[in-house]
Motif scaffolding. Structure first.
Motif, PDB file in Angstrom:
ATOM      1  N   UNK A   1       0.860  -1.180   0.000  1.00 52.59           N
ATOM      2  CA  UNK A   1       0.000   0.000   0.000  1.00 52.59           C
ATOM      3  C   UNK A   1       0.893   1.226   0.000  1.00 52.59           C
ATOM      4  N   UNK A   2       0.528   2.205  -0.808  1.00 52.57           N
ATOM      5  CA  UNK A   2       1.330   3.422  -0.915  1.00 52.57           C
ATOM      6  C   UNK A   2       0.591   4.615  -0.339  1.00 52.57           C
ATOM      7  N   UNK A   3       1.362   5.589   0.061  1.00 53.00           N
ATOM      8  CA  UNK A   3       0.833   6.879   0.494  1.00 53.00           C
ATOM      9  C   UNK A   3       1.568   7.951  -0.295  1.00 53.00           C
ATOM     10  N   UNK A   4       0.875   8.520  -1.261  1.00 51.42           N
ATOM     11  CA  UNK A   4       1.443   9.611  -2.049  1.00 51.42           C
ATOM     12  C   UNK A   4       1.194  10.909  -1.294  1.00 51.42           C
ATOM     13  N   UNK A   5       2.264  11.599  -0.977  1.00 50.00           N
ATOM     14  CA  UNK A   5       2.158  12.829  -0.190  1.00 50.00           C
ATOM     15  C   UNK A   5       2.602  14.004  -1.051  1.00 50.00           C
ATOM     16  N   UNK A   6       1.678  14.898  -1.328  1.00 49.74           N
ATOM     17  CA  UNK A   6       1.942  16.065  -2.160  1.00 49.74           C
ATOM     18  C   UNK A   6       1.804  17.342  -1.340  1.00 49.74           C
ATOM     19  N   UNK A   7       2.354  18.406  -1.883  1.00 51.38           N
ATOM     20  CA  UNK A   7       2.271  19.716  -1.224  1.00 51.38           C
ATOM     21  C   UNK A   7       2.651  19.619   0.247  1.00 51.38           C
ATOM     22  N   UNK A   8       3.768  18.991   0.495  1.00 49.15           N
ATOM     23  CA  UNK A   8       4.176  18.746   1.872  1.00 49.15           C
ATOM     24  C   UNK A   8       4.462  20.043   2.614  1.00 49.15           C
ATOM     25  N   UNK A   9       4.136  20.029   3.884  1.00 53.95           N
ATOM     26  CA  UNK A   9       4.332  21.176   4.751  1.00 53.95           C
ATOM     27  C   UNK A   9       5.292  20.779   5.882  1.00 53.95           C
ATOM     28  N   UNK A  10       5.946  21.721   6.494  1.00 53.67           N
ATOM     29  CA  UNK A  10       6.825  21.382   7.620  1.00 53.67           C
ATOM     30  C   UNK A  10       6.111  20.607   8.717  1.00 53.67           C
ATOM     31  N   UNK A  11       4.844  20.888   8.914  1.00 51.59           N
ATOM     32  CA  UNK A  11       4.095  20.181   9.956  1.00 51.59           C
ATOM     33  C   UNK A  11       3.770  18.735   9.589  1.00 51.59           C
ATOM     34  N   UNK A  12       4.067  18.333   8.366  1.00 49.15           N
ATOM     35  CA  UNK A  12       3.898  16.928   7.981  1.00 49.15           C
ATOM     36  C   UNK A  12       5.094  16.067   8.401  1.00 49.15           C
ATOM     37  N   UNK A  13       6.127  16.695   8.868  1.00 52.20           N
ATOM     38  CA  UNK A  13       7.337  15.952   9.233  1.00 52.20           C
ATOM     39  C   UNK A  13       7.096  15.029  10.414  1.00 52.20           C
ATOM     40  N   UNK A  14       7.826  13.924  10.407  1.00 52.54           N
ATOM     41  CA  UNK A  14       7.717  12.967  11.496  1.00 52.54           C
ATOM     42  C   UNK A  14       8.079  11.577  11.019  1.00 52.54           C
ATOM     43  N   UNK A  15       7.911  10.632  11.908  1.00 50.98           N
ATOM     44  CA  UNK A  15       8.093   9.242  11.532  1.00 50.98           C
ATOM     45  C   UNK A  15       6.744   8.676  11.128  1.00 50.98           C
ATOM     46  N   UNK A  16       6.702   8.108   9.950  1.00 56.16           N
ATOM     47  CA  UNK A  16       5.458   7.569   9.413  1.00 56.16           C
ATOM     48  C   UNK A  16       5.460   6.054   9.576  1.00 56.16           C
ATOM     49  N   UNK A  17       4.363   5.571  10.099  1.00 53.48           N
ATOM     50  CA  UNK A  17       4.200   4.147  10.346  1.00 53.48           C
ATOM     51  C   UNK A  17       3.013   3.604   9.563  1.00 53.48           C
ATOM     52  N   UNK A  18       3.177   2.423   9.018  1.00 49.26           N
ATOM     53  CA  UNK A  18       2.016   1.735   8.474  1.00 49.26           C
ATOM     54  C   UNK A  18       1.589   0.660   9.465  1.00 49.26           C
ATOM     55  N   UNK A  19       0.323   0.363   9.432  1.00 45.41           N
ATOM     56  CA  UNK A  19      -0.245  -0.597  10.370  1.00 45.41           C
ATOM     57  C   UNK A  19      -1.370  -1.357   9.679  1.00 45.41           C
ATOM     58  N   UNK A  20      -1.699  -2.498  10.219  1.00 45.57           N
ATOM     59  CA  UNK A  20      -2.734  -3.317   9.610  1.00 45.57           C
ATOM     60  C   UNK A  20      -3.658  -3.889  10.675  1.00 45.57           C
ATOM     61  N   UNK A  21      -4.903  -4.111  10.252  1.00 48.74           N
ATOM     62  CA  UNK A  21      -5.899  -4.619  11.182  1.00 48.74           C
ATOM     63  C   UNK A  21      -7.051  -5.253  10.426  1.00 48.74           C
ATOM     64  N   UNK A  22      -7.821  -6.070  11.113  1.00 49.25           N
ATOM     65  CA  UNK A  22      -9.074  -6.554  10.555  1.00 49.25           C
ATOM     66  C   UNK A  22     -10.251  -5.874  11.248  1.00 49.25           C
ATOM     67  N   UNK A  23      -9.957  -4.972  12.178  1.00 50.90           N
ATOM     68  CA  UNK A  23     -11.014  -4.306  12.926  1.00 50.90           C
ATOM     69  C   UNK A  23     -11.884  -3.444  12.027  1.00 50.90           C
ATOM     70  N   UNK A  24     -13.170  -3.487  12.263  1.00 49.07           N
ATOM     71  CA  UNK A  24     -14.088  -2.647  11.492  1.00 49.07           C
ATOM     72  C   UNK A  24     -13.960  -1.187  11.882  1.00 49.07           C
ATOM     73  N   UNK A  25     -13.233  -0.919  12.965  1.00 50.60           N
ATOM     74  CA  UNK A  25     -13.042   0.468  13.413  1.00 50.60           C
ATOM     75  C   UNK A  25     -11.804   1.097  12.788  1.00 50.60           C
TER      76      UNK A  25
END
Length: 124
Positions: A78-102
């Motif tokens: 799964x990809x996350x295309x990030x455009x028009x990035x801002x300084x406040x978008x900085x950080x460590x990005x994590x992907x996660x997975x679940x079967x939860x309906x929430x």
């Protein structure tokens, strides 16, 4: 189960990055996927989620219209295309997975599987 996030880096404000999350031990056709981020000193926050199979996308208000989550065709990724990035978008990005309906509610507790994170730095 292993999730591997990649694609982070240093980019100027207004630029783009594409993050990828690859999985082993589970399939994204059977699991919903979420992206979260965490800036230093802040709580981990929800960014985006994708319903299993690729239909149904959710975004935090702060990234709507700029980020696009999608399933990579032919790959268990799964990809996350990030455009028009801002300084406040900085950080460590994590992907996660679940079967939860929430999964679309963006709560970390609803995601049992996590990748190691990839660093995104946005210079102003």
């Amino acid at each position: 189960v292993q999730l591997q996030a990649s694609g982070g880096g240093l980019v100027q404000a207004g630029g783009s990055l594409r993050l990828s999350c690859a999985a082993s031990g589970l399939t994204f056709s059977g699991h919903h996927v979420g992206w979260f981020r965490q800036a230093p000193g802040k709580d981990r926050e929800f960014v985006s989620a994708l319903r299993r199979g690729g239909l149904g996308k959710y975004y935090a208000d702060s990234v709507k219209g700029r980020f696009i989550i999608s399933k990579d065709n032919g790959k268990n990724a799964v990809s996350l295309q990030m455009n028009s990035l801002k300084p406040e978008d900085a950080g460590t990005y994590y992907c996660a997975a679940t079967v939860s309906s929430r999964f679309g509610q963006g709560r970390t507790d609803d995601y049992p599987y996590w990748g190691q994170g990839t660093q995104v730095t946005v210079s102003s």
